[in-house]
Design a protein around this motif. Sequence first.
Motif, PDB file in Angstrom:
ATOM      1  N   GLU A 135       0.804  -1.222   0.000  1.00  0.00           N
ATOM      2  CA  GLU A 135       0.000   0.000   0.000  1.00  0.00           C
ATOM      3  C   GLU A 135       0.833   1.266   0.000  1.00  0.00           C
ATOM      4  N   ARG A 136       2.016   1.232   0.622  1.00  0.00           N
ATOM      5  CA  ARG A 136       2.910   2.387   0.578  1.00  0.00           C
ATOM      6  C   ARG A 136       4.320   1.887   0.276  1.00  0.00           C
ATOM      7  N   PRO A 137       4.666   1.809  -1.012  1.00  0.00           N
ATOM      8  CA  PRO A 137       5.943   1.213  -1.394  1.00  0.00           C
ATOM      9  C   PRO A 137       7.171   1.902  -0.843  1.00  0.00           C
ATOM     10  N   GLY A 138       7.086   3.173  -0.477  1.00  0.00           N
ATOM     11  CA  GLY A 138       8.252   3.852   0.092  1.00  0.00           C
ATOM     12  C   GLY A 138       9.244   4.267  -0.965  1.00  0.00           C
ATOM     13  N   ASP A 139      10.561   4.198  -0.613  1.00  0.00           N
ATOM     14  CA  ASP A 139      11.578   4.742  -1.507  1.00  0.00           C
ATOM     15  C   ASP A 139      12.339   3.681  -2.287  1.00  0.00           C
ATOM     16  N   GLN A 156      10.873  13.288  -2.824  1.00  0.00           N
ATOM     17  CA  GLN A 156      11.307  14.308  -3.769  1.00  0.00           C
ATOM     18  C   GLN A 156      12.535  13.896  -4.577  1.00  0.00           C
ATOM     19  N   ASP A 157      13.308  12.930  -4.077  1.00  0.00           N
ATOM     20  CA  ASP A 157      14.508  12.538  -4.810  1.00  0.00           C
ATOM     21  C   ASP A 157      14.230  11.441  -5.839  1.00  0.00           C
ATOM     22  N   MET A 158      12.960  11.142  -6.075  1.00  0.00           N
ATOM     23  CA  MET A 158      12.577  10.153  -7.075  1.00  0.00           C
ATOM     24  C   MET A 158      12.125  10.839  -8.362  1.00  0.00           C
ATOM     25  N   VAL A 159      12.309  10.150  -9.478  1.00  0.00           N
ATOM     26  CA  VAL A 159      11.704  10.592 -10.732  1.00  0.00           C
ATOM     27  C   VAL A 159      10.254  10.118 -10.719  1.00  0.00           C
ATOM     28  N   ALA A 160       9.312  11.035 -10.839  1.00  0.00           N
ATOM     29  CA  ALA A 160       7.892  10.691 -10.739  1.00  0.00           C
ATOM     30  C   ALA A 160       7.150  11.177 -11.975  1.00  0.00           C
ATOM     31  N   VAL A 161       6.297  10.311 -12.507  1.00  0.00           N
ATOM     32  CA  VAL A 161       5.517  10.629 -13.699  1.00  0.00           C
ATOM     33  C   VAL A 161       4.050  10.341 -13.397  1.00  0.00           C
ATOM     34  N   GLY A 274      -3.219  12.352  -8.505  1.00  0.00           N
ATOM     35  CA  GLY A 274      -3.427  10.968  -8.913  1.00  0.00           C
ATOM     36  C   GLY A 274      -2.204  10.108  -8.680  1.00  0.00           C
ATOM     37  N   PHE A 275      -2.273   8.871  -9.158  1.00  0.00           N
ATOM     38  CA  PHE A 275      -1.147   7.958  -9.019  1.00  0.00           C
ATOM     39  C   PHE A 275       0.020   8.425  -9.883  1.00  0.00           C
ATOM     40  N   HIS A 276       1.213   8.265  -9.319  1.00  0.00           N
ATOM     41  CA  HIS A 276       2.450   8.565 -10.033  1.00  0.00           C
ATOM     42  C   HIS A 276       3.309   7.304 -10.085  1.00  0.00           C
ATOM     43  N   LEU A 277       3.892   7.058 -11.231  1.00  0.00           N
ATOM     44  CA  LEU A 277       4.894   6.009 -11.380  1.00  0.00           C
ATOM     45  C   LEU A 277       6.240   6.631 -11.046  1.00  0.00           C
ATOM     46  N   ALA A 283      20.799   6.497 -12.408  1.00  0.00           N
ATOM     47  CA  ALA A 283      21.155   5.496 -13.404  1.00  0.00           C
ATOM     48  C   ALA A 283      20.083   5.398 -14.483  1.00  0.00           C
ATOM     49  N   PRO A 284      20.486   5.212 -15.748  1.00  0.00           N
ATOM     50  CA  PRO A 284      19.493   5.065 -16.827  1.00  0.00           C
ATOM     51  C   PRO A 284      18.678   3.789 -16.640  1.00  0.00           C
ATOM     52  N   LEU A 285      17.458   3.804 -17.143  1.00  0.00           N
ATOM     53  CA  LEU A 285      16.591   2.645 -17.025  1.00  0.00           C
ATOM     54  C   LEU A 285      17.024   1.560 -18.008  1.00  0.00           C
ATOM     55  N   SER A 286      16.923   0.314 -17.572  1.00  0.00           N
ATOM     56  CA  SER A 286      17.205  -0.800 -18.472  1.00  0.00           C
ATOM     57  C   SER A 286      16.101  -0.869 -19.529  1.00  0.00           C
ATOM     58  N   PRO A 287      16.353  -1.533 -20.656  1.00  0.00           N
ATOM     59  CA  PRO A 287      15.300  -1.667 -21.671  1.00  0.00           C
ATOM     60  C   PRO A 287      14.035  -2.311 -21.121  1.00  0.00           C
ATOM     61  N   ALA A 288      14.184  -3.294 -20.229  1.00  0.00           N
ATOM     62  CA  ALA A 288      13.004  -3.964 -19.674  1.00  0.00           C
ATOM     63  C   ALA A 288      12.195  -3.006 -18.809  1.00  0.00           C
ATOM     64  N   VAL A 289      12.868  -2.256 -17.950  1.00  0.00           N
ATOM     65  CA  VAL A 289      12.166  -1.297 -17.091  1.00  0.00           C
ATOM     66  C   VAL A 289      11.525  -0.207 -17.945  1.00  0.00           C
TER      67      VAL A 289
END
Length: 301
Positions: A135-139, A156-161, A274-277, A283-289
């Motif tokens: 319910e609250r994934p955290g960091d 705040q230190d996360m990339v959020a979309v 709303g929900f944010h991913l 670090a750059p995201l892997s192709p799978a992520v």
Amino acid sequence: MNRRLKPGEYAEVRAFAAVAEARSFRRAALDLGLTASTLSHAVRALENRLGQRLLNRTTRSVTLTEAGARLLQDLAPALALLDNAVAAVGTPGDAPMGTVRLAAPRLAIQMLVAPVIGRLARDYPHVTLDVRTIERPGDLVEGFDLGIQLGHEVAQDMVAVAVTKPFTTAVVGSPGYFATHPPPVHPADLARHQCIGCRSGPGGALFRWSFERAGETITLDVDGTLVADDSDLMLYAALSGIGLWHGVDRIAQPMIDEGRLLRVLADWSPTYPGFHLYYAAGAPLSPAVRAVVDALKAGDP
């Protein structure tokens, strides 16, 4: 003085990380295709080598010690880079490949993840999506690649979309319930109603119902004959006439349109981001992520 890990020592580190992330020797063994006994021996060998206990074990649970939590946090980025490097080698046609670990609340899984799993499986057959209901994934320090959370709860230190529009709350009850209970016209009227309680957050605290109108904010503790931490159960209870449910308008709207639920206090309903991913910056995201991120960003259901 730094030294390289020997092959056996790397296996011990990988075994520890798998058990620590799964919080279970049995689940980790299934994930890795090994036996729980093999993992247990590997973790014990690592603890003996380091001279510190990393995991507390009981017959029912596995938890991290303070030293174990520090080690897992330090290992997570390095192990992720190794996984990405291995996944990038030999991938057919350079297609995304590997396991993507996603932590999300139940509602986000229903709204966002469930609609895309078929497309992900079809378009990216070499990507395994490992979804955990939290319910609250955290960091994301526990080995997850991605998280989904309400916008105002993302660090705040996360990339959020943003992946959904903002939410507006809704208080609803069944026609049968309102046949014997006058609809509330002010939040204070809820003291005379059966309200379905929700446990959420650290320690399963009771969620307090919040309302606002024309700059006035009211937050209430509510009472009723049911308290739960499962949104499906709470909604079913409201439909069954047990009491009032405090939830999200877009979840209740189909049942409101069908006349199975009636909405009250709509003019007191606040709106939330709303929900944010989100994922760790840097670090750059892997192709799978990246494939999973793009699928979840594709649209707001």
